[in-house]
Scaffold this active site. Structure first.
Site, PDB file in Angstrom:
ATOM      1  N   ALA A 140     -74.394  24.741   6.361  1.00  0.00           N
ATOM      2  CA  ALA A 140     -73.913  25.349   7.597  1.00  0.00           C
ATOM      3  C   ALA A 140     -74.879  25.096   8.736  1.00  0.00           C
ATOM      4  CB  ALA A 140     -73.698  26.835   7.387  1.00  0.00           C
ATOM      5  N   CYS A 141     -74.426  25.495   9.871  1.00  0.00           N
ATOM      6  CA  CYS A 141     -74.949  25.020  11.145  1.00  0.00           C
ATOM      7  C   CYS A 141     -76.442  24.735  11.337  1.00  0.00           C
ATOM      8  CB  CYS A 141     -74.464  25.897  12.278  1.00  0.00           C
ATOM      9  SG  CYS A 141     -74.396  24.954  13.791  1.00  0.00           S
ATOM     10  N   PRO A 142     -77.332  25.666  11.343  1.00  0.00           N
ATOM     11  CA  PRO A 142     -78.652  25.175  11.792  1.00  0.00           C
ATOM     12  C   PRO A 142     -79.366  24.326  10.758  1.00  0.00           C
ATOM     13  CG  PRO A 142     -78.787  27.505  11.240  1.00  0.00           C
ATOM     14  CD  PRO A 142     -77.385  27.090  10.982  1.00  0.00           C
ATOM     15  N   PRO A 148     -78.614  21.473   8.937  1.00  0.00           N
ATOM     16  CA  PRO A 148     -78.720  20.028   9.144  1.00  0.00           C
ATOM     17  C   PRO A 148     -79.700  19.660  10.259  1.00  0.00           C
ATOM     18  CG  PRO A 148     -76.421  20.653   8.952  1.00  0.00           C
ATOM     19  CD  PRO A 148     -77.203  21.918   8.998  1.00  0.00           C
ATOM     20  N   CYS A 192     -69.880  22.439  13.651  1.00  0.00           N
ATOM     21  CA  CYS A 192     -70.854  22.891  14.643  1.00  0.00           C
ATOM     22  C   CYS A 192     -72.050  21.936  14.689  1.00  0.00           C
ATOM     23  CB  CYS A 192     -71.277  24.314  14.293  1.00  0.00           C
ATOM     24  SG  CYS A 192     -72.633  24.957  15.217  1.00  0.00           S
TER      25      CYS A 192
END
Lengths: 230, 75
Positions: free
Chosen positions: B12-14, B16, B41
């Site tokens: 999920a988002c942060p 990567p 995102c």
């Protein structure tokens, strides 16, 4: 132009990554058409029970669509300033707040001018330390879960499996919260003071103060990005 | 010029972005990093962040809802 250089790109990639099978895009137009018909049918069925339900159905769809297309993310708006220094989404959220403030203000002031009961006054609730503590906990949770409420719903709709788990615990948490809400309200929330800004600043003053605060935050966000990226 | 790959499918988002940041720190200027993502995102914030850092960035939709962010380290 070398062979492994993609059109319009300046990055050289090895032949391996270029030869990776690229699946052909499926044509989803028939499914889209069926979905549109389904949405319309459900909307009509809902409207027969209650016009308001149909309005909720349509606005819900519209919200979801805009959220997904615009990549609007409340989590990112609060997380990215410290993580990457980017405040693009922060400023977008502030603009949204400014617009909704104007809308709410117009609805409430309009009702006041016409001598009608002001709608939505039950949402004017006491603020106290509990608000700040709760907000802080929510913030930690949403960054770990990868999305706030709307963001999680939107990504579940996109098919991101991990956040189905977020959604599950979001539902459990909400139910648990609702179950004990009375106790929390009695012991923590009522300690604070409910503030309805028009009572203090007057109707015109309230919207000016609100927009000024949002404006200051907007400028601060822009300055923050400048500082972080210099 | 070396090429690195980072598999962030299902992250999920942060995550990567943070992984890409750490990986880029280890790399030499001119190296290429390919980050595979499937979180919509991250498809927005990884390229944006990398561009602001001054790297060359390219976004490739490999499949429906699956992207590869190709970052060439510039500094």
């Amino acid at each position: 132009m070398s062979e492994n250089q993609a059109a319009g790109s300046s990055i050289q990639r090895s032949s391996r990554s270029r030869t990776r099978p690229k699946k052909k895009k499926k044509n989803l137009l028939p499914q889209a058409a069926i979905l549109v018909v389904l949405v319309a049918v459900v909307g009509i069925l809902l409207a027969r029970t209650s016009a308001l339900l149909a309005v909720f159905w349509i606005t819900g769809m519209a919200f979801g669509f805009i959220l997904q297309r615009s990549r609007f993310c409340f989590t990112a708006s609060l997380r990215d300033p410290s993580l990457t220094g980017s405040t693009t989404l922060t400023r977008a959220v502030l603009i949204a707040f400014a617009l909704t403030s104007l809308g709410f203000w117009a609805i409430k002031y309009g009702a006041h001018l016409n001598g009608l009961p002001i709608p939505g006054q039950s949402y004017v609730v006491p603020i106290s330390l509990a608000t700040a503590v709760g907000a802080f906990m929510f913030g930690i949770g949403m960054v770990i879960a990868g999305g706030c409420a709307s963001g999680t719903l939107m990504r579940v709709g996109e098919g991101f499996i991990m956040q189905v788990l977020s959604l599950l615990f979001f539902i459990i948490g909400s139910l648990w919260g609702a179950h004990d809400y009375g106790w929390w309200k009695l012991n923590f929330m009522l300690d604070g003071k409910a503030i309805f800004m028009p009572d203090i600043f007057g109707w015109i003053g309230a919207i000016i103060v609100q927009l000024l605060i949002i404006g200051c935050l907007f400028v601060a966000a822009a300055k923050w990005e400048e500082k972080k990226n210099s | 010029m070396a090429e690195y790959e980072l598999d962030c499918l299902g992250e999920a988002c942060p995550v990567p972005l943070i992984k890409a940041e750490k990986e880029l720190d280890k790399m030499n200027v001119g190296d290429v990093l390919i980050v595979a993502i499937d979180h919509s995102c991250a498809m927005k914030n990884v390229p944006e962040w990398a561009r602001k850092q001054g790297h060359n960035v390219e976004l490739d939709e490999v499949d429906d809802g699956e992207w590869e962010v190709v970052i060439e380290k510039m500094k």
